[in-house]
Motif scaffolding. Structure first.
Motif, mmCIF file in Angstrom:
data_model
loop_
_atom_site.group_PDB
_atom_site.id
_atom_site.type_symbol
_atom_site.label_atom_id
_atom_site.label_comp_id
_atom_site.label_asym_id
_atom_site.label_seq_id
_atom_site.Cartn_x
_atom_site.Cartn_y
_atom_site.Cartn_z
ATOM 1 N N LEU A 153 33.659 41.478 49.085
ATOM 2 C CA LEU A 153 33.595 40.286 49.940
ATOM 3 C C LEU A 153 33.113 39.119 49.088
ATOM 4 C CD1 LEU A 153 33.595 38.865 52.702
ATOM 5 C CD2 LEU A 153 31.264 39.715 53.031
ATOM 6 N N VAL A 154 33.912 38.085 49.028
ATOM 7 C CA VAL A 154 33.563 36.892 48.261
ATOM 8 C C VAL A 154 33.821 35.657 49.102
ATOM 9 C CG1 VAL A 154 33.950 37.909 45.989
ATOM 10 C CG2 VAL A 154 35.845 36.822 47.203
ATOM 11 N N GLN A 155 33.230 34.556 48.668
ATOM 12 C CA GLN A 155 33.469 33.292 49.356
ATOM 13 C C GLN A 155 34.630 32.555 48.697
ATOM 14 O OE1 GLN A 155 29.713 31.163 49.445
ATOM 15 N NE2 GLN A 155 29.168 32.133 51.396
ATOM 16 N N ALA A 156 35.252 31.709 49.447
ATOM 17 C CA ALA A 156 36.350 30.904 48.911
ATOM 18 C C ALA A 156 35.872 30.131 47.688
ATOM 19 C CB ALA A 156 36.861 29.947 49.981
ATOM 20 N N GLY A 157 36.720 30.115 46.666
ATOM 21 C CA GLY A 157 36.389 29.420 45.436
ATOM 22 C C GLY A 157 35.746 30.288 44.372
ATOM 23 N N GLU A 158 35.317 31.472 44.750
ATOM 24 C CA GLU A 158 34.674 32.373 43.791
ATOM 25 C C GLU A 158 35.717 33.193 43.035
ATOM 26 O OE1 GLU A 158 30.299 32.980 45.860
ATOM 27 O OE2 GLU A 158 31.798 34.567 46.080
ATOM 28 N N SER A 159 35.201 34.050 42.143
ATOM 29 C CA SER A 159 36.084 34.868 41.303
ATOM 30 C C SER A 159 35.788 36.349 41.505
ATOM 31 C CB SER A 159 35.893 34.514 39.827
ATOM 32 O OG SER A 159 36.250 33.171 39.577
ATOM 33 N N LEU A 160 36.798 37.156 41.147
ATOM 34 C CA LEU A 160 36.689 38.605 41.287
ATOM 35 C C LEU A 160 37.622 39.218 40.255
ATOM 36 C CD1 LEU A 160 35.120 40.291 43.446
ATOM 37 C CD2 LEU A 160 37.271 40.484 44.688
ATOM 38 N N ARG A 161 37.242 40.366 39.703
ATOM 39 C CA ARG A 161 38.145 41.058 38.787
ATOM 40 C C ARG A 161 38.408 42.471 39.300
ATOM 41 N NH1 ARG A 161 38.040 42.680 32.356
ATOM 42 N NH2 ARG A 161 36.605 44.301 33.066
ATOM 43 N N LEU A 162 39.670 42.760 39.472
ATOM 44 C CA LEU A 162 40.089 44.085 39.897
ATOM 45 C C LEU A 162 40.525 44.907 38.684
ATOM 46 C CD1 LEU A 162 42.298 43.143 42.993
ATOM 47 C CD2 LEU A 162 39.819 43.397 42.846
ATOM 48 N N SER A 163 40.319 46.211 38.796
ATOM 49 C CA SER A 163 40.739 47.131 37.738
ATOM 50 C C SER A 163 41.595 48.236 38.330
ATOM 51 C CB SER A 163 39.524 47.768 37.057
ATOM 52 O OG SER A 163 38.684 46.803 36.470
ATOM 53 N N CYS A 164 42.501 48.742 37.517
ATOM 54 C CA CYS A 164 43.336 49.871 37.937
ATOM 55 C C CYS A 164 43.439 50.837 36.762
ATOM 56 C CB CYS A 164 44.711 49.401 38.359
ATOM 57 S SG CYS A 164 45.895 50.751 38.591
ATOM 58 N N ALA A 165 42.896 52.016 36.944
ATOM 59 C CA ALA A 165 42.985 53.056 35.922
ATOM 60 C C ALA A 165 44.219 53.908 36.185
ATOM 61 C CB ALA A 165 41.729 53.915 35.942
ATOM 62 N N VAL A 166 45.019 54.099 35.151
ATOM 63 C CA VAL A 166 46.287 54.831 35.263
ATOM 64 C C VAL A 166 46.214 56.106 34.428
ATOM 65 C CG1 VAL A 166 48.784 54.697 34.960
ATOM 66 C CG2 VAL A 166 47.477 52.633 35.533
ATOM 67 N N SER A 167 46.619 57.207 34.997
ATOM 68 C CA SER A 167 46.663 58.456 34.254
ATOM 69 C C SER A 167 47.939 59.215 34.599
ATOM 70 C CB SER A 167 45.440 59.325 34.565
ATOM 71 O OG SER A 167 45.388 59.639 35.935
ATOM 72 N N GLY A 168 48.291 60.170 33.749
ATOM 73 C CA GLY A 168 49.465 60.985 34.005
ATOM 74 C C GLY A 168 50.742 60.455 33.412
ATOM 75 N N ILE A 169 50.666 59.411 32.619
ATOM 76 C CA ILE A 169 51.842 58.823 32.002
ATOM 77 C C ILE A 169 51.395 58.082 30.750
ATOM 78 C CG2 ILE A 169 51.770 56.595 33.183
ATOM 79 C CD1 ILE A 169 54.858 56.937 33.587
#
Length: 115
Positions: free
Chosen positions: A11-27
């Motif tokens: 949950l963030v406020q408008a104007g803020e920043s966020l970093r998403l991550s995605c770990a991939v395995s099996g390929i």
């Protein structure tokens, strides 16, 4: 079997920043393009960003200039840096290949932007 594990939402406020991550395995990660998708309540899932095996990026108009996709082949991970977020960015975010997608999706990570 390919596994996709997303994380980093919140949950963030408008104007803020966020970093998403995605770990991939099996390929062999470095040989595949990757993308970030999102699905807002009552809407279809949409591709918002993609990155090729060489690092070429593409963005949906709605996030261009605010989001940045990147990849770390050593960590088998793709990232989505979200800056200047807006309430309309609220959605569950998923990673997957651009077309053709992997048949199995991860659980996604919820991003909620308050105004």
């Amino acid at each position: 079997q390919v596994q996709l594990v997303e994380s980093g939402g919140g949950l963030v406020q408008a104007g803020e920043s966020l970093r998403l991550s995605c770990a991939v395995s099996g390929i062999v990660f470095r040989f595949i393009a990757m993308g970030w998708y999102r699905q807002a309540p009552g809407k279809q899932r949409e591709l918002v960003a993609s990155i090729s095996i060489r690092g070429t990026t593409n963005y949906a108009d709605s996030v261009k200039g605010r989001f940045a996709i990147s990849r770390d082949n050593a960590k088998n991970t793709v990232y989505l840096q979200m800056n200047s977020v807006k309430p309309e960015d609220t959605a569950v975010y998923y990673c997957n290949r651009p077309d053709p997608i992997f048949p199995s999706w991860g659980q996604g990570t919820q991003v909620t932007v308050s105004s």
